[in-house]
Motif scaffolding. Structure first.
Motif, mmCIF file in Angstrom:
data_model
loop_
_atom_site.group_PDB
_atom_site.id
_atom_site.type_symbol
_atom_site.label_atom_id
_atom_site.label_comp_id
_atom_site.label_asym_id
_atom_site.label_seq_id
_atom_site.Cartn_x
_atom_site.Cartn_y
_atom_site.Cartn_z
ATOM 1 N N TRP A 101 3.593 6.347 -4.855
ATOM 2 C CA TRP A 101 3.762 6.471 -6.309
ATOM 3 C C TRP A 101 2.673 7.387 -6.859
ATOM 4 C CZ3 TRP A 101 7.345 5.267 -9.895
ATOM 5 C CH2 TRP A 101 6.970 5.271 -11.232
ATOM 6 N N ALA A 102 1.422 7.102 -6.483
ATOM 7 C CA ALA A 102 0.317 7.902 -6.997
ATOM 8 C C ALA A 102 0.444 9.358 -6.552
ATOM 9 C CB ALA A 102 -1.017 7.314 -6.535
ATOM 10 N N PHE A 149 2.401 12.221 -9.566
ATOM 11 C CA PHE A 149 1.315 12.751 -10.375
ATOM 12 C C PHE A 149 0.683 13.948 -9.685
ATOM 13 C CE2 PHE A 149 1.335 9.199 -13.215
ATOM 14 C CZ PHE A 149 1.708 8.116 -12.427
ATOM 15 N N GLN A 150 -0.031 14.746 -10.482
ATOM 16 C CA GLN A 150 -0.762 15.868 -9.932
ATOM 17 C C GLN A 150 -2.246 15.592 -10.042
ATOM 18 O OE1 GLN A 150 1.176 17.805 -8.062
ATOM 19 N NE2 GLN A 150 0.450 19.663 -9.053
ATOM 20 N N ILE A 203 -9.766 -0.439 4.738
ATOM 21 C CA ILE A 203 -9.089 -0.600 6.020
ATOM 22 C C ILE A 203 -9.383 0.555 6.971
ATOM 23 C CG2 ILE A 203 -6.852 -0.807 7.147
ATOM 24 C CD1 ILE A 203 -7.426 -3.194 5.539
ATOM 25 N N VAL A 204 -9.534 1.753 6.424
ATOM 26 C CA VAL A 204 -9.627 2.908 7.310
ATOM 27 C C VAL A 204 -11.011 3.559 7.293
ATOM 28 C CG1 VAL A 204 -8.696 5.208 7.796
ATOM 29 C CG2 VAL A 204 -7.174 3.374 7.105
ATOM 30 N N LEU A 205 -11.452 3.964 6.098
ATOM 31 C CA LEU A 205 -12.635 4.809 6.052
ATOM 32 C C LEU A 205 -13.900 4.087 6.476
ATOM 33 C CD1 LEU A 205 -11.876 6.872 2.842
ATOM 34 C CD2 LEU A 205 -11.524 7.477 5.241
ATOM 35 N N ILE A 206 -14.119 2.902 5.935
ATOM 36 C CA ILE A 206 -15.356 2.180 6.262
ATOM 37 C C ILE A 206 -15.399 1.800 7.745
ATOM 38 C CG2 ILE A 206 -16.706 0.114 5.809
ATOM 39 C CD1 ILE A 206 -15.892 0.345 2.906
ATOM 40 N N TYR A 229 -5.869 1.417 -6.326
ATOM 41 C CA TYR A 229 -5.573 0.523 -5.211
ATOM 42 C C TYR A 229 -5.482 1.295 -3.907
ATOM 43 C CZ TYR A 229 -3.122 -2.852 -2.295
ATOM 44 O OH TYR A 229 -2.770 -3.685 -1.268
ATOM 45 N N THR A 230 -4.838 2.466 -3.983
ATOM 46 C CA THR A 230 -4.699 3.286 -2.784
ATOM 47 C C THR A 230 -6.059 3.619 -2.196
ATOM 48 O OG1 THR A 230 -2.658 4.264 -3.612
ATOM 49 C CG2 THR A 230 -3.824 5.467 -1.902
ATOM 50 N N PRO A 272 3.653 6.010 -16.171
ATOM 51 C CA PRO A 272 2.493 5.114 -16.183
ATOM 52 C C PRO A 272 2.092 4.737 -14.766
ATOM 53 C CG PRO A 272 4.463 3.838 -16.516
ATOM 54 C CD PRO A 272 4.919 5.268 -16.330
ATOM 55 N N GLY A 273 0.992 4.015 -14.696
ATOM 56 C CA GLY A 273 0.649 3.389 -13.418
ATOM 57 C C GLY A 273 -0.216 4.237 -12.512
ATOM 58 N N PHE A 274 -0.709 5.366 -12.988
ATOM 59 C CA PHE A 274 -1.522 6.181 -12.099
ATOM 60 C C PHE A 274 -2.812 5.463 -11.739
ATOM 61 C CE2 PHE A 274 -2.994 9.734 -9.908
ATOM 62 C CZ PHE A 274 -4.322 9.954 -10.240
ATOM 63 N N TYR A 314 -7.872 0.361 -0.843
ATOM 64 C CA TYR A 314 -7.282 -0.109 0.415
ATOM 65 C C TYR A 314 -7.619 0.848 1.545
ATOM 66 C CZ TYR A 314 -3.465 -2.308 3.148
ATOM 67 O OH TYR A 314 -2.706 -2.977 4.080
ATOM 68 N N LEU A 315 -7.479 2.142 1.261
ATOM 69 C CA LEU A 315 -7.778 3.162 2.267
ATOM 70 C C LEU A 315 -9.224 3.036 2.733
ATOM 71 C CD1 LEU A 315 -6.875 5.843 3.714
ATOM 72 C CD2 LEU A 315 -7.789 7.035 1.741
ATOM 73 N N PHE A 347 -8.990 14.345 -14.599
ATOM 74 C CA PHE A 347 -8.755 14.348 -13.158
ATOM 75 C C PHE A 347 -7.305 14.668 -12.847
ATOM 76 C CE2 PHE A 347 -9.174 13.631 -8.853
ATOM 77 C CZ PHE A 347 -8.359 12.612 -8.406
ATOM 78 N N LYS A 348 -6.405 14.016 -13.542
ATOM 79 C CA LYS A 348 -5.012 14.298 -13.263
ATOM 80 C C LYS A 348 -4.383 14.960 -14.459
ATOM 81 C CE LYS A 348 -2.488 10.196 -14.820
ATOM 82 N NZ LYS A 348 -2.154 10.673 -16.151
ATOM 83 N N PHE A 402 0.827 -1.201 0.000
ATOM 84 C CA PHE A 402 0.000 0.000 0.000
ATOM 85 C C PHE A 402 0.865 1.256 0.000
ATOM 86 C CE2 PHE A 402 -3.069 3.103 0.781
ATOM 87 C CZ PHE A 402 -2.592 3.937 1.762
ATOM 88 N N SER A 453 -2.275 2.452 -9.297
ATOM 89 C CA SER A 453 -1.778 2.831 -7.973
ATOM 90 C C SER A 453 -2.791 3.680 -7.236
ATOM 91 C CB SER A 453 -0.433 3.558 -8.079
ATOM 92 O OG SER A 453 -0.568 4.735 -8.839
ATOM 93 N N PHE A 454 -3.388 4.606 -7.939
ATOM 94 C CA PHE A 454 -4.373 5.460 -7.277
ATOM 95 C C PHE A 454 -5.602 4.647 -6.882
ATOM 96 C CE2 PHE A 454 -6.167 9.385 -6.059
ATOM 97 C CZ PHE A 454 -7.498 9.384 -6.424
ATOM 98 N N PHE A 514 -1.014 1.158 9.352
ATOM 99 C CA PHE A 514 -1.332 1.602 7.992
ATOM 100 C C PHE A 514 -0.438 2.717 7.469
ATOM 101 C CE2 PHE A 514 -4.378 1.939 4.621
ATOM 102 C CZ PHE A 514 -4.481 3.275 4.316
ATOM 103 N N PHE A 537 -4.665 -1.806 10.387
ATOM 104 C CA PHE A 537 -5.191 -0.443 10.548
ATOM 105 C C PHE A 537 -4.190 0.446 11.285
ATOM 106 C CE2 PHE A 537 -8.596 2.628 10.917
ATOM 107 C CZ PHE A 537 -8.267 3.332 12.057
#
Lengths: 278, 325, 275
Positions: free
Chosen positions: A83-84, A88-89, C26-29, C18-19, C10-12, C22-23, C3-4, A77, C15-16, A152, A149
């Motif tokens: 990376w994201a 990137f912007q 694991i966290v928000l919900i 998945y981020t 590559p890979g935005f 996962y967030l 959006f960006k 994670f 990675s975005f 994290f 958690f």
């Protein structure tokens, strides 16, 4: 008059250094020393016995398993998120970073509570789990969730400032030379961040193995099954088995020392930012 | 009158200053000019009291101030990176020196405010008193630093490469502005620079330093026309070197005549226009030494590959030990 | 409008995506489960739970001790940061590593160590007991434990700002006639003020929610030395989810407010000092 124009005189310096060291020793060093002292209070024999009881060994095994699961998950994670975020912007970036920091600001007990609310017997998904004979709370999966958690943010927090500072130049150069995305990541990005990554892994691991409050809430304290090392320490202590408690505690303290030493070495050799991101 | 007598300073085993002697007249605008490591900043800081010399004296009007702390020396110091107090407004920065005076010397609050405003007007930053340094440009920040230093009415103004961190255009403007300010105020000032153009343009006298020693002290004219040592000759203005009978001959690019025969042969490599002259780059045929020559643009342009013959109009001969022959 | 912004890297997407996934999982919900539960159990229930005397006493204790510990941490932490940044002395690197001990040491280990130190027959307790100073099983003990936890936050928050301050600013103050004390009070202290505040806020937030380091030394006497997190645990053990959630909600609101406060402080100081 050998003083610099803008420093305190030597006497003041020495007094301040002395005071600072004294407070540090009193507040921080003393407890650490106490752990080892109490553990060995009755000699090495009882110490070794205490860490070899079946319950202790089970606790050690469980702790290691928990760490072995949660650390890699959060590493993946952490890498994906940084990376994201750093290459990137996009709008909402600082919101995302704040959200990643959330577990840091939540009390450990509350961290455990939220999973009980979701998966506990009276929780939101509780009845469904019971119907399918799946146990999360009071079982290992619950402990893993709570630990994930809690730990994290650790890896992401180390990588994000590091990668922000390193910028995109190296990656763009690699791409312009014909490398694919994965090749770029593997051969260019990863080597650049490896020490920060290691550092994050160390901290993540230390916290994963040492977490107490959150795990205490979700584990059910079932000896031999859902007791991690910190929980085992608590049980022994509450039973007045002080040598036993401190013996297991000293193993954790040893882990803490190793983490600190490794952290120091990494900072010294590779000039990482110390502490700014804690 | 500021005097410096036989100042030496070592940092560990490194000797920064070797016995410096210097006298500065009241109202003079002095430049300490030299490359990095020449000791010029160290000397400035010793005069200010930010460093302490290992031996020697610093005299203000005949009084040895070596025992005085910097806060008691009453000097205004302008730092290369401005050193403004970022958490205070511009006006608060300028007023700082007045605010920290001892109670009996401290002016009334209104007087301090007025003085700060007056100084901001002097440095042409009126109305910006409420801003924070972080919101100003580099040139503006340097002017605030100057106003702040002037607020305490110092007897001596010291500037450490004050324009080093600025863009070329801003630098030029501020240079001219500082020169005018000095004319207006007549405050004894010493500034440190590695930019010889700046030193020649601003200073009444220039102190050329290298490796902790003073190479030459003189007016910009003297330094340029009569360099005392090969170092000064090289460092100040452009210099060509040529082998002479008993040493080296140094001459300036524009101090040259083109002749039909005799003189030195130069193989032309590159020619371009530089203001009102042809800048000719080439090499001495005999020794292959690089030379730069400025010829009147009214003359025909020399062509690359051509050979021209030159005779220096004015030159200096330095014997092998570096003294003038 | 995409959006960006365009990028050749590559890979935005993966990675975005998945981020965020996962967030959320694991966290928000899980976090929202707290507020969900609070709202479904009804307002009066909520109010009743947090108004009970034990709970109020626990809040007072947790917030009060964290406040006191935070202030102590600020004073000590500043001193330690100053010494580490400004001075050199043998063993400095070891000392610097030591500051991070509370981060690396499991809270339960710290908890039992502190308790054994301050118990009546402990290394420190044995001296304080005859003087009538009781530490273990009192709020004083809790405060000391929270100082252990909070100290590194202040030190690590102040250190980089202090290091960044630069020698020339102090030299400037000296040339303008300021005494060493004036330089300290007018130039140095205000410049690191935001960092001190941030460190205090973090130490405070951590202290309010701290469990492992405190639970052993507190003695857990209802109405006197029960910390708020403990009450959550006891409610859970009785399967009183609503009550636990109510208490937790208040604590979480406090934590989030502190987080917002920190962000605000940093934003304001960033704007003032210029990027």
């Amino acid at each position: 008059m050998k003083l610099r124009a803008t420093s305190e005189d030597r006497v003041t310096q020495i007094v301040l250094i002395g005071l600072a060291l004294a407070f540090l020793a009193f507040f921080l060093l003393l407890p650490l020393v106490a752990v080892f002292s109490e553990a060995l209070a009755q000699g090495v024999g009882p110490f070794m016995d205490a860490v070899h009881t079946p319950d202790a060994l089970a606790a050690i095994r469980l702790t290691l398993i928990i760490a072995a699961i949660s650390v890699p998950l959060n590493v993946v994670f952490g890498i994906a998120a940084s990376w994201a975020i750093t290459k990137f912007q996009f709008p909402g970036k600082s919101l995302l970073i704040t959200l990643i920091d959330l577990p840091f600001s939540v009390s450990p007990v509350v961290s455990g509570l939220i999973f009980v609310l979701l998966f506990g017997a009276n929780g939101l998904i509780g009845p469904w789990l019971a119907a399918h004979d799946l146990k999360i709370i009071f079982a290992v999966p619950g402990i893993v969730l709570a630990t994930v958690f809690i730990t994290f943010p650790f890896v992401a927090r180390e990588l994000i400032p590091l990668m922000m500072e390193q910028g995109k130049d190296d990656e763009e150069a690699a791409l312009s030379l014909g490398a694919s995305g994965w090749q770029t990541f593997w051969h260019v990005t990863l080597p650049n961040i490896r020490w920060g990554l290691l550092y994050g892994v160390l901290l993540c691991n230390a916290r994963a193995m040492g977490e107490f409050g959150a795990v205490s809430v979700v584990s059910g304290h079932i000896r031999g099954e859902t007791n991690t090392m910190p929980l085992h320490v608590e049980i022994l202590y509450n039973e007045y088995d002080f040598v036993g408690a401190f013996a297991v505690a000293s193993l954790l303290a040893l882990l803490a020392l190793v983490t600190l030493v490794a952290k120091s070495v990494l900072e010294w050799r590779f000039d990482l930012h110390s502490g700014a991101s804690h | 009158m500021i005097s410096v007598r036989n100042i030496t300073k070592r940092f560990g085993s490194y000797a920064a200053l070797h016995g410096i002697d210097l006298d500065i007249e009241p109202g003079e605008f002095i430049a300490l000019l030299g490359p990095s490591g020449s000791g010029k900043t160290t000397l400035l800081r010793i005069i200010a009291g930010l460093e302490f010399q290992d031996s020697g004296q610093v005299l203000f009007d005949g009084n040895d101030v070596s025992g005085l702390k910097v806060a008691d020396r009453h000097v205004g110091f302008v730092f290369q990176q401005y050193a403004l107090f970022r958490h205070m407004t511009v006006a608060e920065n300028v007023a700082f020196g007045l605010q920290v005076k001892k109670r009996r010397d401290r002016p009334a609050r209104a007087a301090i405010r007025d003085r700060a405003e007056e100084l901001l007007r002097l440095v042409q930053l009126e109305g910006l008193g409420g801003r924070y340094p972080g919101q100003l440009s580099g040139g503006q920040r340097q002017r605030v630093a100057l106003a702040r230093a002037l607020a305490i009415e110092p007897e001596l103004l010291l500037l450490d490469e004050p324009f080093g961190a600025l863009d070329a255009k801003v630098r030029k403007d501020l240079r001219r502005w500082l020169r005018d300010l000095h004319k207006q105020m007549g405050l004894t000032s010493i500034f440190v620079t590695h930019d010889q153009e700046e030193a020649l343009e601003l200073a009444d006298r220039v102190v050329v330093m290298d490796h902790g020693k003073i190479e030459q002290v003189g007016t910009p004219e003297e330094i340029y026309m009569n360099p005392a040592t090969p170092f000064v000759s090289h460092f100040v203005g452009e210099t060509n070197r040529m082998a002479g009978q008993s040493g080296e001959v140094h001459f300036r690019p524009h101090d040259v005549d083109v002749v039909g025969e005799g003189g030195e042969a130069v193989l032309v490599d590159n020619v371009f226009r530089k203001g009102g002259v042809w800048r000719v780059e080439g090499a001495l045929v005999e020794t292959s030494l690089f030379v730069e020559i400025d010829l009147d643009a009214a003359l025909p342009q020399p062509r690359p590959g051509e050979t021209i013959r030159i005779v220096p109009r004015r030159s200096r001969l330095f014997n092998p030990e570096g003294g003038q022959a | 409008m995409t959006f960006k912004r365009q990028s050749i890297l590559p890979g935005f997407g993966p990675s975005f995506g998945y981020t965020v996934l996962y967030l959320s999982l694991i966290v928000l919900i899980p976090l929202s489960a707290v507020f969900l539960k609070s709202s479904t159990s009804g307002w009066s229930h909520f109010w009743q739970a947090i108004r009970s005397p034990n709970v109020v006493a626990a809040y007072r204790l947790s917030f009060g001790a964290s406040l006191a510990a935070g202030l102590i941490s600020v004073a000590l932490g500043f001193l330690i940061a100053w010494v580490l940044v400004r001075y050199s002395f043998p063993g400095k690197r070891v000392v610097s590593a030591l500051v991070d001990l509370p981060f690396a040491l499991p809270t339960a280990v710290a908890g039992i160590a502190l308790t054994s130190l301050y118990a009546p027959n402990g290394w420190i307790g044995q001296f304080l007991e005859p003087m009538g100073i009781k530490v273990a099983f009192t709020s004083l003990g809790i405060t000391i434990a929270l100082v252990f936890i909070g100290l590194p936050f202040v030190v690590r928050s102040v250190e980089p700002v202090l290091a960044d301050l630069g020698k020339d600013v102090e030299e400037a103050a000296a040339t303008l006639g300021a005494t060493r004390y004036q330089t300290f009070a007018r130039v140095i202290l205000p410049a690191i003020g935001p960092a001190l505040l941030t460190g205090f806020a973090m130490a405070f937030a951590r202290g309010v929610g701290e469990y492992g380091s405190v639970i052993f030394i507190s003695g857990n006497m209802p109405g006197k030395t029960e910390i708020a997190p403990l009450l959550i645990v006891t409610q859970l053990e009785q399967y009183a989810y609503a009550g636990a959630t109510a208490i937790a909600t208040v604590m979480m609101l406090a934590s989030f407010s502190v987080l917002l406060l920190i962000n605000w402080i940093q934003a304001v100081s960033r704007q003032r000092m210029g990027a």
